[in-house]
Each structure stands twice: as C-alpha cells, then as structure tokens.
Scaffold this motif. Structure first.
Motif, PDB file in Angstrom:
ATOM      1  N   GLU A   1       0.881  -1.233   0.118  1.00 36.93           N
ATOM      2  CA  GLU A   1      -0.012   0.399   0.006  1.00 36.93           C
ATOM      3  C   GLU A   1       1.075   1.555  -0.238  1.00 36.93           C
TER       4      GLU A   1
ATOM      5  N   CYS B   1      -2.039   8.776  -3.131  1.00 34.69           N
ATOM      6  CA  CYS B   1      -1.703   7.851  -1.424  1.00 34.69           C
ATOM      7  C   CYS B   1      -2.732   7.435  -0.981  1.00 34.69           C
ATOM      8  N   GLU B   2      -3.240   6.287  -0.458  1.00 35.08           N
ATOM      9  CA  GLU B   2      -4.079   5.293  -0.193  1.00 35.08           C
ATOM     10  C   GLU B   2      -4.661   5.871   1.747  1.00 35.08           C
ATOM     11  N   HIS B   3      -3.511   5.851   2.252  1.00 39.99           N
ATOM     12  CA  HIS B   3      -3.664   6.213   3.531  1.00 39.99           C
ATOM     13  C   HIS B   3      -3.163   7.486   3.791  1.00 39.99           C
TER      14      HIS B   3
ATOM     15  N   PRO C   1      -7.548   6.815   5.981  1.00 36.95           N
ATOM     16  CA  PRO C   1      -7.688   6.659   4.524  1.00 36.95           C
ATOM     17  C   PRO C   1      -8.185   7.706   3.436  1.00 36.95           C
TER      18      PRO C   1
END
Lengths: 307, 268, 580
Positions: free
Chosen positions: C30, C214-216, C230
C-alpha cells in the motif's frame, strides 16, 4: 583533461619567472657588491672580478644571461667556492635532502591520514580528543625545539640513536631527522583529515550510502575517502614547502650536508649566487609540485575539469 | 568559550610576567659574570632560570625574549591584518575581473618559498628589527586575504546586501554596516591563528642567527643558544623551548576555540 | 501483521522533542502519505525507521519491520534491512548522490554490498535498472557523474538506487520538492509505474501529491499525529483542527474565483527587455529574450515559469540589479534605466523587492528595528528619530508584528515572521511597485496563506502594484490579475488570470497547469503532460524553444520561431495554439 593539464602548465611558467626575477633582483639590489664585505680590493682586481661574474653588464642583460644558463641547468659559479659551480654544489647536496624529505612526507601521510580518519570515526570520544590534543601540540612545537629535545632524549640520555649524521651508511641515522621533519606535518595532516572526514561523513551522499546498507567500512572506502582526502592533497604544496623549510633546521642540527645547510652557510657567507641558486631550485620544485597536485585534484574531482 | 578563557588567561599571565619580571629581578640582561657560567637555576642571587654561557641572567633574558617574541607577533599580525583584510575585501566586493586578477596574484605568491625570500632579505639588507616585522606580516597576509575575500564574495551575493543596494544605501554604509560586521568573527579567528605562525617564523629566523641580534634576544635565539649547551645544562634549552611551546599552544587552542564559538553562533 | 508497525515513536535531542508518540502502519503493497509542515517531525520519523538518526538522538517506542524490532537492533542487521528491505529516495538528488563517483558505480555498490550480484553480472543489472527508470542510453549514463545529468535524471538515478535491491518498502522523502513541476509529474508517474508491489511511504508537505498518490495518510503536527486515515475520508471530513487548517490553506490550480481585473492606468511598461550573461569561456547566455509587459496601478501581474525561465532575471533587470542588454522600461512616464545606484532617488524609493528566502534577506547582525528603519535613514535624512521609530512600529503593526519584535535578531524569528519583516522593510518607504520574487515559496502552507492575504490587504488599502514571480501556479491563480508565462527566457503566453487558467492557448501553459497536483482525492491525477526538461540556455533549441517537448510539434516548429501575437485578449507565441 589534456587541455586542463596544458593550461595548468602554461599557468605555472609566469609564476616561475616571477620567482626567479624577484630573487634575482633582491640579490642584485644588495647594498655594495658581494665581494666588498671583508677587505678593500684594488680597483683593477675589483673590475676583473666584476668582469668575470659579468657584474659590469646592465641588470637586464645579466638577468637574460642567468635565464639562459638556467635553461641549460647552469646556476652560475659560486662566489665563495671559486672552483665549483652552484649546480655542482646543489647537485652534491640534494640526494641527502631528498631522501630525508621524501621519507618524512611518506611517513607524515601514512600516520597523519590514518590517525585523522580514526579520530573522525570516533568523533567526540576520549581517543579522538587525545589524538587531536597530541596533534595540536605537534603543530605548536617548532622543529628546532623538537629536534634538540629528541636528540637529548634518544641520543644523549638513552643512547639508542646517533645524535648526528654519522658517516657510516646506517639506517639509524635517518630515524631522528625524518621523525623531526615529519612530526609537524603528521600533526597538520591528521587535523586536516579529521576535519574534512567529519565534514564528508555529514554530507547527504554519505547518508544515502548508509541508507543503502553499505556498512561503515564500505561507506568510508568507496564514498568518503576520496573527497575527504582532497584537502590533504591541496595541502601537499604547502607541506613540501614546510618540509623544505624544516630541512634547513634539521640539517643544521644533525649536521647533514644537504641543500638546506648549504643555503644557511651561503646566506651567512654572503655567497649570493649559491643562495640565489637554492631559492630558484626550491621554487621550481614547489611550483612543479603544486602543478602535479592541481592535476591530481582534477583527476579525483570530476567537476574541476570543466571549470 | 572555556578553552578561549583558559588559554587567554595563560597568555595574559605570561605577558604580564614578561613585562614586570625584569623589574622584580635584581639582575639585568647584559652583565656578564664569568664566575657563574651555565649555573643551575637557584634562589641564590635570584638566578631563577640559571645563567648562560657568558654568565648572564637567564630569567631576565627569557622575559626579554618573550617581550620581543610577542611584539613581533603582534606587529606582524597587524601588518597581515591590514593588508589581508583590505586586499581580500576589495577583491571580494568588487568581484569580476578585478577579483580574478587579484586572486591570481595571490595564487602566484602562494607558490613562492617565502621563507627563503625573507632569509634572502635578511642577508641582503642586514638584520633589521622593523624588516622582520614587516616581512613576517607580508607572508601571513595571503591566508587572511583569501578567507576575507571568500567571505565577502558570499556576503555580497546575499540578498540583504542586494536589498540594501536596491534601497539606495551607500556603498560605504553597505561595506561598514552590512559586510564588515559579518566578517569580524572569521577575521578574529584567523588573527589568533596567524599570531603563532608569526611567532614560529620569528623564532625560526632567530634560531638560524638571522633574526634578533645580541645582546637583544628572543625565544628563538635562546633556544638556539640552549641547543649548544643542552648536554651540560639542559635547562638553558628546556626553559625557553617550553615557554615558546606553551605560547604557541595557547594561541592555537584559542584560535580553535574561537572558531568553534563563531561556527556555533553562525549555525543558529 | 503490518509490514511496518511504528508505535509510540518518540525522538528527543536534549530537551527538544521532535517526534512525540507517533503511531504509523504500512501494509504490504500500500501507499501511505506522511504529511506535515516544516518541523513536524516527518523526516526524523523516516530516518528512525532506517536507524539513521544522528548520535545525539534519544529514541523510544517501537519500530517493527516485518515482525522484527528495528530500534536498538545491531548495525549489521540494520545493514541487511537497508536497501534490501527498505529503499529510500531523498529530496535533493544533487546532494544525495556522490559527486565524485560515476552513477553506475554507486548503484553497483548496492548490489555488491548485499551480495545480490558478483562483480561481473552487476554492471548488466545496473544498466537494466537505469533503463527501467527511463534514462535514455543507459549504457552511456552508467559512466556519467551526477553533475552531468539534469535534475530529473538525477532523481531517476536515485530511485533506481532505492529499488535496485527490490525492497518491500520504499520511503520517499519529499522526492520531488527540488524539481520543476513538469518534471515532478514525470517522477510521480515513474514512482507509480515502477514500484509494483513495493509499499510506499511518501513524505511530503504537498497535499496535492498525497491526494493523488496515497491510499492512506497521516498528518503530523509538531511531532504528534494529528489525524490518520484513508486519504479520501480525511480530505472529505477532516476531524482535527490542524488538518482543517492545512486543507483550507491548500490552494487549487483547477478552481477558484479569479480576482476582478483592474482598470488602472499603466504605471510601469517594459518593452522588449533582454538580459544576457557572459559565461566563463565567453559563451553568452540569453536569460531573457525580448519580453514586453505592462503593469497597471493597483494590479498584480504574475510571472510564472520553471527554473531557467528567466523570470528572476527579468525583474532584476527592471529593478536595475542586473544590466539589461536591450529594451527599455518606462515608469510613470519617465524612462527607468541604468544600474540601480545611478537611478533617481524617487525611482528607487518607488520600486521595492521582497526575496524568496527571508533567512538570507535579513542581515543576521542587525536587529529588526535597524533593518526596517534603514530605508528611512537613506530616503528621509531629516526625519527625527522618534518619528522614524513611529513609522517603523506602524509598518510592523501593519504586517502583524508587535513592538516586541523591534529588538529581535533575525535568527530569533520564525520563517513567516522573518518574511513579514522583509515585507515591512520593503513597504516602509510606501513604494508604488512591489516585486515579490518567490516571496512565499519558502513558507509553509498556513503561513503562506497569511502572507498572501497581507499582500492583498496592502494592495486594497494603498493601491500598490505587485509583480509576483512564482513557480507555483496554484498561488498565482489565487493572487494575480494577469499572468505572464515564461519558458527558456521567452514570454510564451500573457493573459488575464481567468483566461490563462480556463483557456490556456500555449501547450506549455496547459502542461504547466496540468502538472500541478490537485489537493483533492476525487480528481484523478493526470499523467505527466510533457516529457523532457528545460533546455540549456547556452544552447537553446532552434525554432520554438518548446518544440522538443511539445505534444503538438510539427516541422515548422523546429525551424521557425513563433512570434507573440494577439488572440482574443491573450498574447501567445505558438504556431499551433490550443483552441480548447
């Protein structure tokens, strides 16, 4: 690179000419001739001598004559030792000076760089402080103090080593002169290496190398050593000058028949051509050495070549 | 700053001793006494440092030597300060072609074996006190000029100087209010590092017999004399030699300490 | 089990706590953004993960990587972790690569140190990696020194060095901050394309980059985690006050109301200005080439461009700080010529400058009072000192600084305060034109917003005209009335704010706008609109200077230099302008 080298060589020529001209002028600006120091000579004898040494010619012509001789390696006749030329005098004395000087430089580089690097890697520790304190002492104590103290200790009291330049070709006679000559240089090189190594180890590209897991040894060997030694390389010119200066004292104290000793004797005897010859000889040596250092610098630092 | 204070105090003590010492002693520096040649240091007759090969009092002579050594150092440093700062500041502030030519000249001078020139000078023009001062200062200005020039050049490019130029601040004011105050730190550091070089050089000349002349004396001359008698009377060598070393050490440590101090302040 | 599990990380230097109880997780594959302003502790946290903090740091808490504790681990094991398991890309590749070593050798060392290749096979692996990161002619670039590469190429090499040992986690610490915006877009694309299953911890101050990549995300404030979650939900509903401040200060290039156009009379007119520098060796460098523009009373004109566009040289020539090779400047009906020191006092008084870096723009040895009053000493010689002090305190109050600042030295000020002092110095003479050279570029988002507001207020009150130089299009959109776009020393487009951002005509202008990351996860990041980098001004391309990078290039472009011409109120220099 070739262009850079050629430019550097061309740049060194005016420097050399300036040095020679300055030394020549100074000698010839001496109040009174070289021969009127002790006794009055009859005028015709004086004229004879003047003619023999071309002192009756105008200064520019004398200078041109001197330069012409120089190109053929002729530094003129000695004023004092009438039957010998300056080139012969220097030629006979130089091997001794060269051997001691070269050994001292090598010794200084070896000990200076390794102790400086060692101290930098242990920055702030007791070892570091000890090495640095020692080297500061080394810088602060003049050669002419170190030499007699060493002689007093190792030759007079302990009797391990000869006090002077014994006539026998033994290795032991080199020990004290070389150490004496090398000590201030060791101290200076150690400090220089430490400071620049600490600076380089703090740079971002060393952080990168560490972040790549190269390990201290590889980081120092591959990444840090070369840039950290650049200041040491730059210092080689002054180091040579320092060694030459030191040799004057060392040769005097240990009674070594080298160029330095000749210089001092020449100076005290008002042997102007000899003194002038030594200055020109050493100046050429220093200029040549600086030239080599400059070129080596460009080999190591790729950015320099483009300037 | 601790190093600076400690070394400064030691130097001050030595200087005070050198100035006051000869008055405290009943002896003088010229009177010879052939009944007391190379006598040991003792309280008797206030021969605190013993006598030399002519029976002259070594304490008074040593104090005198320190005076001469310090005087040479100070005068030489002032000479190098004046020449070096002026030269470096002009080259750095004017910049461009002028700077290139001026620095090329310095580079050329760097390549000269100066020591030999000074020796030559001493030989040709007899031994002259003033000449020693000037000659030593004239050698040491090169480093100072380089340092000051580099610093000035980088200061000149700094935006606060540009801002001042833009507003119409006069060149004099820019030099004295904007550039000079930012140079002081580095100049002070280099002066303290120049002094030991000057001392070293003067004592070197004196050691070779080319410096201060008898009956005047300096630490270098005393060491030279001491070397001749070190086997019989080691104190004649060790006392002036260690005093010389202590003085040099103190100046070097002081310069180092000052550099750290100014570096730290600069880093803020 | 997370790939990286940081809990309660605290880093202290003496009494100074720079990271305070930070929790942070990165799962396999991720991408996580670590966001914060300067001094928030984001880089320190990254260094701690690699065990690279300096000796003076006291670290506590826990950092587990793939189940093993990193804190207090021995150096030999850490060396097996570095590069092999965790790769890192630093901000400035010029500093982060060794200038004394060929780039190929630097990459090769990584393989050799980790035993991933022997001396013979290493070179082939390195060349292959250089090709993967998009270096043209990798065989040749293997032998290049870092200074021989462009900024973007250097950062590609840096990325290659971080990924060559195929790590599980890539830490990128402000990887594009030192780069031009069009190159930034290329590098971000590359990071996305190349990392495959490598997890990414992206450290940045730019919310646009986090939103797009970025996902998080984790928001840091003064060493503490302000908010984490998130990316979409943090942007949509920020809960922490600091996150809200950051988001509201984040400027958008894709939307926002354009300031009303100003209809004042022309105050300053620049006509065909050129600036040339002479390089070492005699080659002439055309920094600015025939640029004309006008500035009206009370108007803000932005000059936009990447590094080497000539924007700074242009205004420096106008101000008389560098010589103008040709062209002329008219200010209030009078010619403005010669170096600044030869200009009339009144003219010098009317044109003032604010610099990018306040740390360098203020004399470290002077107190704030002296700094601000110096212009008065020059221009108001007879002014009594109490009146002068009154002027100084008044102007400081206007920029939002109290009397307490009078006695301070620059090093006692924060970046924002220092920039306010610099603005106060520029405004104390009540100039009519203020030139801001990247004046907000060095400031954090929240401070930047305040400074921009300050400039706007001063303009509203006094009718000040502003020339605003910037590389940041989002800032330009928020402050300027009109925009000039420069590229390689030339003016390529000039138009009103509204027109530039809604209907850019020059392909470069459009590329510039499209390259800016938008701080909104709903807007999908655009692929890098152009290839390549700004050309060398020593040897500019023939024809249109932009043609080697232009997506609309055609045979004419490489031969014929386009002239600047009018097209519906916009001036544009392009053979094939966009018609939108």
């Amino acid at each position: 690179m070739l262009r850079y080298t050629l430019l550097r060589i061309l740049g060194a020529i005016p420097t050399l000419l300036l040095v020679i001209a300055l030394a020549f002028l100074m000698v010839h600006a001496a109040p009174g001739g070289p021969f009127d120091a002790e006794r009055r000579l009859p005028p015709e004898v004086e004229a004879n001598i003047a003619a023999k040494y071309h002192l009756d010619e105008p200064l520019p012509k004398q200078f041109a004559r001197y330069l012409g001789g120089l190109l053929q390696g002729d530094l003129g006749p000695s004023y004092r030792y009438r039957d010998r030329t300056v080139s012969e005098l220097i030629g006979s004395a130089f091997p001794n000076s060269l051997r001691i000087g070269a050994l001292a430089i090598l010794f200084a580089l070896l000990v200076g760089i390794s102790s400086g690097t060692y101290a930098a890697l242990r920055q702030g520790t007791l070892t570091d402080r000890f090495v640095m304190g020692l080297s500061m002492t080394g810088i602060s104590i003049p050669v002419f103090v170190i030499a007699p103290v060493l002689v007093l200790l190792f030759a007079v009291k302990l009797q391990w080593l000869p006090a002077g330049w014994t006539s026998t070709e033994s290795v032991s006679r080199y020990v004290l002169p070389v150490i004496t000559l090398a000590l201030p240089q060791i101290a200076y090189i150690a400090r220089l290496t430490r400071a620049s190594m600490i600076d380089v180890l703090g740079r971002d590209f060393v952080r990168t190398a560490r972040a790549q897991g190269l390990g201290t040894l590889r980081v120092v060997r591959v990444h840090a050593l070369k840039p950290a030694l650049l200041p040491v390389l730059s210092y080689m010119g002054p180091a040579i000058a320092g060694i030459i200066t030191g040799s004057v004292v060392v040769e005097e104290i240990f009674g070594i028949s080298g160029v330095g000793q000749q210089f001092v004797r020449g100076a005290l005897n008002r042997d102007y051509t000899l003194v002038l010859g030594v200055v020109v000889f050493y100046a050429t040596l220093i200029v040549a050495f600086n030239l080599i250092v400059d070129i080596l610098y460009a080999v190591i630092d790729p950015r320099v070549r483009y300037r | 700053m601790k190093t600076v204070k400690v070394t400064g105090s030691i130097l001050l003590a030595i200087a005070v001793a050198a100035i006051a010492g000869p008055w405290l002693s009943p002896n003088d520096y010229v009177t010879t006494n052939f009944n007391a040649i190379l006598s040991n240091p003792s309280i008797d007759g206030a021969r605190w440092f013993g006598t030399d090969d002519l029976g002259r009092d070594l304490f008074v002579r040593t104090m005198l030597g320190i005076r001469v050594t310090l005087a040479v150092a100070i005068v030489a440093s002032i000479v190098s300060l004046v020449i070096g700062v002026t030269y470096g500041a002009i080259a750095g502030y004017v910049g461009g072609r002028v700077d290139a030519v001026m620095m090329r000249f310095v580079d050329t001078l760097y390549a000269l074996p100066f020591i030999f020139f000074v020796i030559l000078l001493m030989v040709v023009f007899e031994r002259n006190f003033l000449l020693i001062f000037v000659a030593i200062g004239a050698i040491n200005w090169l480093d100072m000029a380089r340092i000051v020039r580099g610093q000035t050049l980088s200061l000149r490019e700094r935006e606060f100087v540009e801002a001042a130029r833009l507003t119409g601040v006069s060149t004099a004011r820019i030099v004295f209010r904007h550039i000079a105050p930012n140079l002081i730190g580095i100049v002070v550091v280099y002066i303290t590092l120049t002094i030991p070089q000057a001392i070293l050089f003067e004592s070197f000349l004196s050691f070779l017999g080319l410096g201060v002349q008898e009956p005047q004396t300096s630490l270098g001359t005393l060491v030279d004399a001491g070397v001749g008698h070190m086997e019989r009377a080691s104190w004649t060598l060790l006392i002036p030699a260690s005093l010389l070393a202590v003085i040099l050490l103190c100046f070097n440590f002081m310069g180092d300490g000052l550099r750290d101090y100014f570096d730290a302040r600069h880093g803020q | 089990m997370s790939l990286l599990d940081v809990t309660g990380l605290t880093i202290r230097y003496g009494n100074n706590t720079v990271v305070d109880g930070v929790n942070l997780f990165v799962e396999r594959g991720e991408s996580v953004g670590l966001v914060g302003e300067s001094g928030s502790g984001k880089s320190q946290s990254a260094m701690a993960i690699l065990g690279l903090l300096s000796a003076g740091a006291e670290v506590s808490g826990s950092i587990e990587f793939d189940g093993r504790q990193v804190l207090g681990a021995d150096e030999r094991w850490l060396d097996t972790l570095r590069a092999r398991r965790i790769g890192i890309v630093f901000q400035d590749p010029m500093q982060a690569l060794n200038p004394y070593l060929r780039v190929g050798i630097q990459l090769r060392q990584v393989l050799l140190a980790h035993g991933l290749a022997d001396a013979r096979s290493a070179d082939a692996r390195v060349t292959e990696m250089l090709a993967r990161v998009g270096l043209p002619d990798p065989q040749r670039q293997f032998r290049a020194y870092p200074h021989e590469l462009s900024g973007g190429m250097r950062q590609r090499v840096m990325i290659a060095s971080a990924l060559i040992a195929e790590p599980d986690l890539l830490i990128a610490d402000e990887p594009t901050t030192a780069l031009d915006v069009t190159v930034q877009a290329q590098i971000l694309d590359l990071l996305e394309d190349i990392r495959d299953n490598t997890a990414l911890l992206l450290i940045t101050h730019d919310l646009g980059i986090v939103a797009g990549h970025c996902e998080h995300m984790i928001v840091l404030e003064k060493g503490r985690v302000a908010e984490a979650g998130p990316t979409t939900s943090v942007f949509a509903s920020p809960r922490h006050e600091h996150t809200q401040t950051l988001l509201s200060a984040a400027l958008r290039v894709d939307r926002g109301a354009a300031p009303e156009p100003v209809d004042g009379r022309t105050l300053l007119a620049v006509d065909e200005a050129s600036v040339r520098y002479r390089e070492r060796g005699g080659a002439a460098l055309e920094a600015v080439n025939d640029v004309s523009f006008a500035l009206r009373q009370g108007e803000t004109v932005a000059v936009v461009g990447e590094s080497g566009s000539g924007k700074s040289s242009l205004v420096r020539a106008v101000l008389g700080l560098v010589p103008m090779a040709s062209g002329k400047v008219v200010y209030a009906g009078e010619p403005l010529e010669g170096p600044v020191q030869h200009r009339a006092r009144a003219q010098r008084r009317d044109l003032q400058l604010v610099f990018q870096d306040p740390a360098s723009a203020l004399n470290p040895q002077m107190r704030v009072q002296t700094i601000v009053e110096e212009p008065l000493l020059v221009h108001e010689r007879g002014m009594p000192s109490n009146e002068r002090l009154g002027r100084v305190t008044a102007i400081l109050a206007k920029v939002g600084l109290s009397d307490a600042f009078l006695r301070r030295f620059p090093h006692e000020l924060s970046g924002g305060q220092a920039q306010r002092v610099a603005i106060a110095r520029a405004l104390v003479l009540e100039p009519r034109v203020l030139v801001c050279d990247e004046a907000v570029a060095a400031l954090d988002g929240s401070v930047r917003k305040q400074v921009l507001e300050l400039l706007r207020n001063v303009q509203d009150e006094t009718g000040l005209s502003i020339i605003f130089i910037s590389h940041d299009l989002a800032v330009v959109r928020s402050i300027s009335h009109r925009v000039l776009v420069m590229y390689a020393g030339r003016l390529v487009e000039a138009a009103s704010n509204e027109q530039i951002f809604s209907t850019p005509l020059h392909p470069y202008t459009k590329a510039l706008i499209d390259s800016v990351p938008v701080p909104d996860p709903v807007v999908a990041p655009k692929a890098a609109p152009v290839r390549g980098e700004t050309p060398s001004l020593l040897n500019p391309p023939p024809g249109c200077v932009f043609h080697p990078r232009c997506p609309r290039v055609d045979d004419t472009c490489s031969v014929e230099r386009p002239r600047l011409r009018d097209s519906g109120g916009t001036r544009v220099a392009c053979h094939y302008p966009l018609d939108n």
